[in-house]
Design an enzyme around this catalytic site. Sequence first.
Site, PDB file in Angstrom:
ATOM      1  N   SER A 104     -91.685  93.026  45.887  1.00 39.97           N
ATOM      2  CA  SER A 104     -92.051  93.192  44.483  1.00 39.97           C
ATOM      3  C   SER A 104     -91.026  93.917  43.630  1.00 39.97           C
ATOM      4  CB  SER A 104     -93.413  93.888  44.375  1.00 39.97           C
ATOM      5  OG  SER A 104     -94.434  92.973  44.699  1.00 39.97           O
TER       6      SER A 104
ATOM      7  N   LYS B 155     -89.840  92.072  40.628  1.00 40.16           N
ATOM      8  CA  LYS B 155     -90.503  92.090  39.320  1.00 40.16           C
ATOM      9  C   LYS B 155     -89.789  92.976  38.308  1.00 40.16           C
ATOM     10  CE  LYS B 155     -95.028  90.867  41.116  1.00 40.16           C
ATOM     11  NZ  LYS B 155     -95.213  91.288  42.504  1.00 40.16           N
TER      12      LYS B 155
ATOM     13  N   SER C 185     -98.517  94.892  39.488  1.00 39.50           N
ATOM     14  CA  SER C 185     -97.571  94.063  40.234  1.00 39.50           C
ATOM     15  C   SER C 185     -98.083  92.639  40.355  1.00 39.50           C
ATOM     16  CB  SER C 185     -97.309  94.674  41.626  1.00 39.50           C
ATOM     17  OG  SER C 185     -96.217  94.046  42.249  1.00 39.50           O
TER      18      SER C 185
END
Length: 166
Positions: free
Chosen positions: A55, A58, A110
């Site tokens: 993640s 992101k 997220s």
Amino acid sequence: MRIFKLSFSIFIFSIALSIGAVALETSAQSAILINADTFSVIYSKNAEQRLPMASTTKIMTGLLLAEQNSDDRIITTTKEMVYVEGSSMGLKVGDTVSFRDLLYGIMLPSGNDAANTAAIAISGSVDKFSQKMNLKAHELGLHNTNFVTPSGLDADGHFTTAYDLS
């Protein structure tokens, strides 16, 4: 008193690091610690090893979304945008959402759905958005990073290094 002890501990640790008196160890597969003032490497362990970035992907998706300067742009979600595995901001097909809300959905819960929605809204497809991500990475000097997804889900060729992340 507790804050003083924590501050004092951080101060002592900082002094120890500055004179090289602390031996660092980590169970992480890859790591790097860099002096923010001098950019000198204080500690490194497999810092150039290519690994999935999960993640942390992101962050780049959010950066490209923020650079659109279209906080109030509203889009309507499609099946392609929101049907993705993993974490979610809770988008459903047909929802209307602003770029600002997508940014929050990417960075706070997220949300993989928010990342996909942003990618498709900006570039028309995940593949085209990944190309933008890679161009931006190159502009930022990230030469050992390659994006394939806007969310960080595992994919062949989706990787970075601890050095590039630092």
